[in-house]
Design a protein around this motif. Structure first.
Motif, PDB file in Angstrom:
ATOM      1  N   ARG A   1    -153.810  45.480-123.580  1.00 34.69           N
ATOM      2  CA  ARG A   1    -154.591  46.608-123.079  1.00 34.69           C
ATOM      3  C   ARG A   1    -156.091  46.363-123.286  1.00 34.69           C
ATOM      4  NH1 ARG A   1    -152.273  50.869-121.463  1.00 34.69           N
ATOM      5  NH2 ARG A   1    -153.945  52.296-122.027  1.00 34.69           N
TER       6      ARG A   1
ATOM      7  N   ASN B   1    -158.695  46.217-120.247  1.00 35.16           N
ATOM      8  CA  ASN B   1    -159.825  47.153-120.255  1.00 35.16           C
ATOM      9  C   ASN B   1    -161.149  46.407-120.173  1.00 35.16           C
ATOM     10  OD1 ASN B   1    -159.340  50.002-120.270  1.00 35.16           O
ATOM     11  ND2 ASN B   1    -158.224  49.722-122.182  1.00 35.16           N
TER      12      ASN B   1
ATOM     13  N   ASN C   1    -143.882  48.735-119.761  1.00 33.40           N
ATOM     14  CA  ASN C   1    -144.972  49.427-119.083  1.00 33.40           C
ATOM     15  C   ASN C   1    -146.131  49.731-120.022  1.00 33.40           C
ATOM     16  OD1 ASN C   1    -143.797  49.535-116.524  1.00 33.40           O
ATOM     17  ND2 ASN C   1    -142.595  51.321-117.089  1.00 33.40           N
TER      18      ASN C   1
ATOM     19  N   LEU D   1    -150.100  50.771-118.983  1.00 36.59           N
ATOM     20  CA  LEU D   1    -150.123  52.192-118.658  1.00 36.59           C
ATOM     21  C   LEU D   1    -151.554  52.656-118.406  1.00 36.59           C
ATOM     22  CD1 LEU D   1    -148.156  54.542-118.356  1.00 36.59           C
ATOM     23  CD2 LEU D   1    -148.605  55.120-120.732  1.00 36.59           C
ATOM     24  N   GLN D   2    -151.818  53.175-117.236  1.00 38.75           N
ATOM     25  CA  GLN D   2    -153.127  53.615-116.755  1.00 38.75           C
ATOM     26  C   GLN D   2    -154.114  52.455-116.575  1.00 38.75           C
ATOM     27  OE1 GLN D   2    -154.152  56.799-119.455  1.00 38.75           O
ATOM     28  NE2 GLN D   2    -152.945  58.266-118.278  1.00 38.75           N
ATOM     29  N   LEU D   3    -153.597  51.217-116.600  1.00 41.30           N
ATOM     30  CA  LEU D   3    -154.408  50.027-116.323  1.00 41.30           C
ATOM     31  C   LEU D   3    -153.740  49.192-115.242  1.00 41.30           C
ATOM     32  CD1 LEU D   3    -155.239  48.975-119.999  1.00 41.30           C
ATOM     33  CD2 LEU D   3    -156.862  49.800-118.283  1.00 41.30           C
ATOM     34  N   GLU D   4    -152.906  49.855-114.450  1.00 37.19           N
ATOM     35  CA  GLU D   4    -152.103  49.154-113.455  1.00 37.19           C
ATOM     36  C   GLU D   4    -152.954  48.327-112.493  1.00 37.19           C
ATOM     37  OE1 GLU D   4    -151.779  52.372-114.249  1.00 37.19           O
ATOM     38  OE2 GLU D   4    -149.695  52.673-114.851  1.00 37.19           O
TER      39      GLU D   4
END
Length: 152
Positions: free
Chosen positions: A55, A59, A82, A86-89
């Motif tokens: 992540r 990011n 996932n 998650l929220q970085l697809e």
């Protein structure tokens, strides 16, 4: 212009081998992305990292406005999970991840849950597993310091 050293291993050029610091900050991930960007022709990045570190890298690629620049190759720690993306697809689009084949072994669960200290003396790590699993201490030479409860 910066020159890149290429170490050939099995026909593959390994241009960089970078480590994520144990007590990392977001700026550490930004530095890694900058180093990768400074490596001419480096586009594929193999990640042997935890969910949290994956992540962090994704990011950092977003902060550097480099989404889509790298081809991410995720080790089995990423696999089919996932949570690393998650929220970085959008930062992970096109990633290739590895997931070893898993199979159920008939009778294993029944066998394993029937193991005790009495019937499993040949496994040298079983005592340590027992202490960790049941949060207890088997003997005075135990590696488990945070429990004074004796195993029964």
């Amino acid at each position: 212009m910066k020159a890149s050293l290429c170490v050939v291993s099995g026909g593959i050029c390994i241009a960089q081998s970078l480590k994520i610091p144990h007590d990392h900050k977001p700026s550490d991930f930004d530095k890694i992305i900058r180093m990768l960007l400074d490596t001419r022709y480096a586009r594929a990045v193999i990640l042997f990292a935890s969910d949290e570190d994956i992540r962090g890298i994704l990011n950092a690629s977003k902060r550097a406005d480099q989404v889509g620049h790298f081809l991410w190759i995720g080790s089995d720690s990423w696999g089919a999970k996932n949570s690393p993306i998650l929220q970085l697809e959008e930062a992970a689009v096109g990633a290739v991840t590895i997931l070893p084949k898993r199979a159920t072994i008939s009778g294993f669960d029944a066998y394993f849950t029937s193991r005790t200290l009495e019937n499993n003396r040949r496994n040298v790590w079983f005592a340590e597993y027992w202490e960790e699993n049941f949060n207890c201490k088997l003997m005075s030479s135990s590696k488990k310091d945070d429990s004074s409860r004796k195993c029964t």
